[in-house]
Design a protein around this motif. Structure first.
Motif, mmCIF file in Angstrom:
data_model
loop_
_atom_site.group_PDB
_atom_site.id
_atom_site.type_symbol
_atom_site.label_atom_id
_atom_site.label_comp_id
_atom_site.label_asym_id
_atom_site.label_seq_id
_atom_site.Cartn_x
_atom_site.Cartn_y
_atom_site.Cartn_z
ATOM 1 N N THR A 129 1.081 -1.428 -0.576
ATOM 2 C CA THR A 129 -0.122 0.081 -0.057
ATOM 3 C C THR A 129 1.073 0.866 -0.372
ATOM 4 O OG1 THR A 129 0.196 0.311 2.420
ATOM 5 C CG2 THR A 129 -2.056 -1.263 0.756
ATOM 6 N N GLN A 130 2.610 1.239 -0.046
ATOM 7 C CA GLN A 130 3.392 2.173 -0.102
ATOM 8 C C GLN A 130 4.307 1.697 0.308
ATOM 9 O OE1 GLN A 130 3.628 4.128 4.491
ATOM 10 N NE2 GLN A 130 2.157 2.367 4.834
ATOM 11 N N ASN A 131 5.171 2.667 -0.525
ATOM 12 C CA ASN A 131 6.992 1.854 -1.088
ATOM 13 C C ASN A 131 6.844 2.074 0.790
ATOM 14 O OD1 ASN A 131 6.773 3.122 -3.276
ATOM 15 N ND2 ASN A 131 7.492 4.981 -2.936
ATOM 16 N N THR A 132 7.436 0.611 0.211
ATOM 17 C CA THR A 132 8.173 -0.233 1.859
ATOM 18 C C THR A 132 9.597 -1.051 2.237
ATOM 19 O OG1 THR A 132 5.412 -1.024 2.044
ATOM 20 C CG2 THR A 132 7.736 -2.220 3.497
ATOM 21 N N TRP A 133 10.336 -0.517 2.981
ATOM 22 C CA TRP A 133 11.397 -1.592 3.355
ATOM 23 C C TRP A 133 11.126 -2.693 3.122
ATOM 24 C CZ3 TRP A 133 13.656 2.681 6.905
ATOM 25 C CH2 TRP A 133 14.333 4.069 6.265
ATOM 26 N N LEU A 134 12.003 -3.616 2.811
ATOM 27 C CA LEU A 134 11.952 -5.040 3.005
ATOM 28 C C LEU A 134 13.183 -5.670 4.193
ATOM 29 C CD1 LEU A 134 10.909 -7.808 1.992
ATOM 30 C CD2 LEU A 134 12.884 -8.519 0.273
ATOM 31 N N ARG A 135 12.862 -5.902 4.983
ATOM 32 C CA ARG A 135 14.261 -5.426 6.205
ATOM 33 C C ARG A 135 14.843 -6.955 6.128
ATOM 34 N NH1 ARG A 135 14.653 -0.933 9.390
ATOM 35 N NH2 ARG A 135 13.181 0.388 8.820
ATOM 36 N N ALA A 136 15.315 -7.472 6.740
ATOM 37 C CA ALA A 136 16.458 -9.097 7.306
ATOM 38 C C ALA A 136 15.992 -9.504 7.709
ATOM 39 C CB ALA A 136 18.112 -8.746 6.601
ATOM 40 N N ALA A 137 15.724 -8.915 9.166
ATOM 41 C CA ALA A 137 14.197 -9.285 10.035
ATOM 42 C C ALA A 137 13.672 -8.551 10.766
ATOM 43 C CB ALA A 137 15.415 -9.694 11.382
ATOM 44 N N PRO A 138 12.427 -8.005 11.529
ATOM 45 C CA PRO A 138 11.454 -7.092 11.754
ATOM 46 C C PRO A 138 11.995 -6.365 12.355
ATOM 47 C CG PRO A 138 10.254 -9.157 12.618
ATOM 48 C CD PRO A 138 11.633 -9.291 12.158
ATOM 49 N N HIS A 139 12.021 -5.145 12.998
ATOM 50 C CA HIS A 139 13.051 -3.800 13.108
ATOM 51 C C HIS A 139 15.005 -3.729 12.480
ATOM 52 C CE1 HIS A 139 9.545 -2.209 15.515
ATOM 53 N NE2 HIS A 139 9.649 -3.960 15.224
ATOM 54 N N GLY A 140 15.008 -4.994 11.551
ATOM 55 C CA GLY A 140 16.483 -5.457 11.537
ATOM 56 C C GLY A 140 16.991 -4.103 9.865
#
Length: 97
Positions: free
Chosen positions: A39-50
């Motif tokens: 729904t919006q530009n989003t960061w793909l992260r290595a871990a939650p909050h990572g």
């Protein structure tokens, strides 16, 4: 006169180039899970909050493999349409999952 001719040629070249671009048909990967949209530009992260692996674009698909919640922060594990070979975590609130 030369500037006007140059401007017209530049506009024509840009127009022809944009018409020549052919969009590849969209298709989902064969990985398990279900497809939802961002729904919006989003960061793909290595871990939650990572740390951030890459930025995923709003409106593109996201294949979710699993979900996880911690302290009312819900995250979804999977990959974006930009790079099906790179799995990571995105906030559930940034998806239609």
């Amino acid at each position: 006169m030369k500037r006007r001719l140059l401007s017209v040629l530049t506009i024509a070249a840009v127009s022809l180039a944009s018409m020549a671009v052919v969009a590849a048909p969209a298709h989902a990967s064969d990985a398990p899970g279900f497809v939802c949209n961002l729904t919006q530009n989003t960061w793909l992260r290595a871990a939650p909050h990572g740390y951030v692996l890459r930025t995923l674009t709003a409106g593109r698909g996201f294949r979710a493999h699993a979900g996880w919640g911690e302290d009312n922060d819900n995250w979804v594990y999977g990959h974006g349409a930009e790079d099906p070979s790179l799995d990571g975590w995105v906030p559930l609130g940034n998806t239609t999952c």
